[in-house]
Write an enzyme that holds these catalytic residues in place. Sequence first.
Site, PDB file in Angstrom:
ATOM      1  N   HIS A 162       0.822  -1.217   0.000  1.00 40.01           N
ATOM      2  CA  HIS A 162       0.000   0.000   0.000  1.00 40.01           C
ATOM      3  C   HIS A 162       0.850   1.259   0.000  1.00 40.01           C
ATOM      4  O   HIS A 162       2.046   1.220   0.315  1.00 40.01           O
ATOM      5  CB  HIS A 162      -0.922   0.014   1.223  1.00 40.01           C
ATOM      6  N   LYS A 174      -1.053   5.018   4.565  1.00 41.67           N
ATOM      7  CA  LYS A 174      -2.026   4.109   5.184  1.00 41.67           C
ATOM      8  C   LYS A 174      -1.716   3.959   6.667  1.00 41.67           C
ATOM      9  O   LYS A 174      -0.570   3.723   7.047  1.00 41.67           O
ATOM     10  CB  LYS A 174      -1.990   2.743   4.485  1.00 41.67           C
TER      11      LYS A 174
HETATM   12  N1  LIG Z   1     -13.020  -0.979   1.819  1.00 40.01           N
HETATM   13  C1  LIG Z   1     -12.311  -0.421   0.815  1.00 40.01           C
HETATM   14  O1  LIG Z   1     -12.502  -0.758  -0.372  1.00 40.01           O
HETATM   15  C2  LIG Z   1     -11.302   0.614   1.119  1.00 40.01           C
HETATM   16  C3  LIG Z   1     -11.078   0.946   2.420  1.00 40.01           C
HETATM   17  N2  LIG Z   1     -10.216   1.942   2.740  1.00 40.01           N
HETATM   18  C4  LIG Z   1     -10.150   2.297   4.152  1.00 40.01           C
HETATM   19  O2  LIG Z   1     -10.925   3.482   4.333  1.00 40.01           O
HETATM   20  C5  LIG Z   1     -10.361   4.269   5.395  1.00 40.01           C
HETATM   21  C6  LIG Z   1     -10.058   5.664   4.880  1.00 40.01           C
HETATM   22  O3  LIG Z   1      -9.028   5.585   3.921  1.00 40.01           O
HETATM   23  P1  LIG Z   1      -8.451   6.920   3.255  1.00 40.01           P
HETATM   24  O4  LIG Z   1      -9.549   7.672   2.601  1.00 40.01           O
HETATM   25  O5  LIG Z   1      -7.270   6.507   2.456  1.00 40.01           O
HETATM   26  O6  LIG Z   1      -7.954   7.709   4.549  1.00 40.01           O
HETATM   27  P2  LIG Z   1      -7.818   9.293   4.755  1.00 40.01           P
HETATM   28  O7  LIG Z   1      -6.973   9.459   5.977  1.00 40.01           O
HETATM   29  O8  LIG Z   1      -7.421   9.956   3.487  1.00 40.01           O
HETATM   30  O9  LIG Z   1      -9.325   9.747   5.079  1.00 40.01           O
HETATM   31  C7  LIG Z   1      -9.969   9.579   6.313  1.00 40.01           C
HETATM   32  C8  LIG Z   1     -10.785  10.838   6.525  1.00 40.01           C
HETATM   33  O10 LIG Z   1     -11.643  10.656   7.661  1.00 40.01           O
HETATM   34  C9  LIG Z   1     -11.680  11.892   8.333  1.00 40.01           C
HETATM   35  N3  LIG Z   1     -12.186  11.713   9.707  1.00 40.01           N
HETATM   36  C10 LIG Z   1     -11.490  11.379  10.815  1.00 40.01           C
HETATM   37  N4  LIG Z   1     -12.329  11.344  11.883  1.00 40.01           N
HETATM   38  C11 LIG Z   1     -13.560  11.652  11.401  1.00 40.01           C
HETATM   39  C12 LIG Z   1     -14.839  11.756  12.016  1.00 40.01           C
HETATM   40  N5  LIG Z   1     -15.018  11.535  13.333  1.00 40.01           N
HETATM   41  N6  LIG Z   1     -15.910  12.087  11.242  1.00 40.01           N
HETATM   42  C13 LIG Z   1     -15.747  12.330   9.917  1.00 40.01           C
HETATM   43  N7  LIG Z   1     -14.543  12.241   9.270  1.00 40.01           N
HETATM   44  C14 LIG Z   1     -13.473  11.890  10.024  1.00 40.01           C
HETATM   45  C15 LIG Z   1     -10.240  12.419   8.250  1.00 40.01           C
HETATM   46  O11 LIG Z   1     -10.158  13.800   8.543  1.00 40.01           O
HETATM   47  C16 LIG Z   1      -9.931  12.086   6.810  1.00 40.01           C
HETATM   48  O12 LIG Z   1     -10.300  13.150   5.929  1.00 40.01           O
HETATM   49  C17 LIG Z   1      -9.147   3.477   5.884  1.00 40.01           C
HETATM   50  O13 LIG Z   1      -9.546   2.651   6.977  1.00 40.01           O
HETATM   51  C18 LIG Z   1      -8.791   2.619   4.690  1.00 40.01           C
HETATM   52  O14 LIG Z   1      -8.076   1.476   5.022  1.00 40.01           O
HETATM   53  C19 LIG Z   1      -9.520   2.621   1.779  1.00 40.01           C
HETATM   54  C20 LIG Z   1      -9.664   2.299   0.466  1.00 40.01           C
HETATM   55  C21 LIG Z   1     -10.580   1.275   0.025  1.00 40.01           C
HETATM   56  O1  LIG Z   2      -6.061   2.177   3.040  1.00 42.13           O
HETATM   57  C1  LIG Z   2      -6.204   1.801   1.849  1.00 42.13           C
HETATM   58  O2  LIG Z   2      -5.744   2.431   0.895  1.00 42.13           O
HETATM   59  C2  LIG Z   2      -6.972   0.571   1.596  1.00 42.13           C
HETATM   60  N1  LIG Z   2      -7.560   0.005   2.590  1.00 42.13           N
HETATM   61  C3  LIG Z   2      -8.328  -1.190   2.528  1.00 42.13           C
HETATM   62  C4  LIG Z   2      -7.636  -2.289   3.302  1.00 42.13           C
HETATM   63  O3  LIG Z   2      -7.034  -2.016   4.348  1.00 42.13           O
HETATM   64  O4  LIG Z   2      -7.724  -3.438   2.883  1.00 42.13           O
HETATM   65  C5  LIG Z   2      -8.707  -1.576   1.122  1.00 42.13           C
HETATM   66  C6  LIG Z   2      -7.632  -1.338   0.118  1.00 42.13           C
HETATM   67  O5  LIG Z   2      -6.608  -2.255   0.340  1.00 42.13           O
HETATM   68  C7  LIG Z   2      -7.123   0.098   0.207  1.00 42.13           C
END
Ligand SMILES: NC(=O)C1=CN([C@@H]2O[C@H](COP(=O)(O)OP(=O)(O)OC[C@H]3O[C@@H](n4cnc5c(N)ncnc54)[C@H](O)[C@@H]3O)[C@@H](O)[C@H]2O)C=CC1
Ligand SMILES: O=C(O)C1=N[C@H](C(=O)O)C[C@H](O)C1
Length: 257
Positions: A144, A148
């Site tokens: 990643h 992350k």
């Molecule tokens: N299931 C999937 O397909 C995917 C899951 N993810 C996961 O999604 C999550 C977010 O990933 P990213 O967008 O890369 O992280 P990021 O750090 O860019 O975004 C997280 C956002 O949440 C905000 N935040 C924090 N506390 C908050 C609250 N109480 N209320 C509202 N907003 C709040 C932060 O200020 C930030 O803007 C991670 O856990 C990541 O692993 C990421 C990509 C794909």
């Molecule tokens: O943080 C990410 O970027 C991602 N988070 C998810 C994970 O932890 O599996 C999904 C994807 O891998 C991207």
Amino acid sequence: MTDTQERNPGEPLRVGVLGARGRMGIEVCKAVDAADDLELVAAVDQGDDLSAVSGAGAQVVVDFTTPDVVMDNLRWCVEQGISAVVGTTGFTEQRLEQVRGWLAGKPDVSMVIAPNFGIGAVLMMQFAARAARYFESVEIIEQHHPRKLDAPSGTATHTARQIAQARAEAGLGPVPDATRDEVPGARGADIDGVRVHAVRATGLVAHQEVLFGTTGETLTIRHDSYDRVSFMPGVLLAVRAVRNHPGLTVGLDALLD
Ligand SMILES: NC(=O)C1=CN([C@@H]2O[C@H](COP(=O)(O)OP(=O)(O)OC[C@H]3O[C@@H](n4cnc5c(N)ncnc54)[C@H](O)[C@@H]3O)[C@@H](O)[C@H]2O)C=CC1
Ligand SMILES: O=C(O)C1=N[C@H](C(=O)O)C[C@H](O)C1
């Protein structure tokens, strides 16, 4: 469904996004905005008031925040009678049970929590679970971007658990490994008996390899997300479907069948 959350035929489904200024949240807002049958009614990030979401009459919330705040967000959604689609990581079996408990008393609220919304990633996990019973060795390498926050990834953890379950059902014993003198971490994390290695490097987005081995052959199953738009078809699918799937749905598999 409460009166305010009833969907009138022909009217777009009202969607609120939590984590709206994050990497994923920005893409989700764009994707919802671009969909004719969905309306982005609230885009909330850290420090904003959640009441913007209920006040705007959101019918579905999409949460891409952080593992330390997601449970509070989801409890709030259930209290407000708003269904949720959740991509945030950090869901242990204990957390999932807690969510099921909240939903048990709220038949009109439902949730989809998916470790990965990429269709290719979902298939990669399915293929890995199917292959697991035929190979005595298996290791997972997830890769990643370096911003992350968690390791190993939710996807890798979910894959490892599914592989471990398939191995147990097939009567396979532990993965063979004679290593004794180990620098801590050198063999990765142990998730239900499956070694998981987490790589972080600039230039990567989200990638995973599942390496299987048995006598005389190996099988590598690999998935790459090069751009966060890869997650959007899965997110929109879940947004449209969540209210037709009562209770908690974990993973996208049930929505794709
Ligand atoms: N299931 C999937 O397909 C995917 C899951 N993810 C996961 O999604 C999550 C977010 O990933 P990213 O967008 O890369 O992280 P990021 O750090 O860019 O975004 C997280 C956002 O949440 C905000 N935040 C924090 N506390 C908050 C609250 N109480 N209320 C509202 N907003 C709040 C932060 O200020 C930030 O803007 C991670 O856990 C990541 O692993 C990421 C990509 C794909
Ligand atoms: O943080 C990410 O970027 C991602 N988070 C998810 C994970 O932890 O599996 C999904 C994807 O891998 C991207």
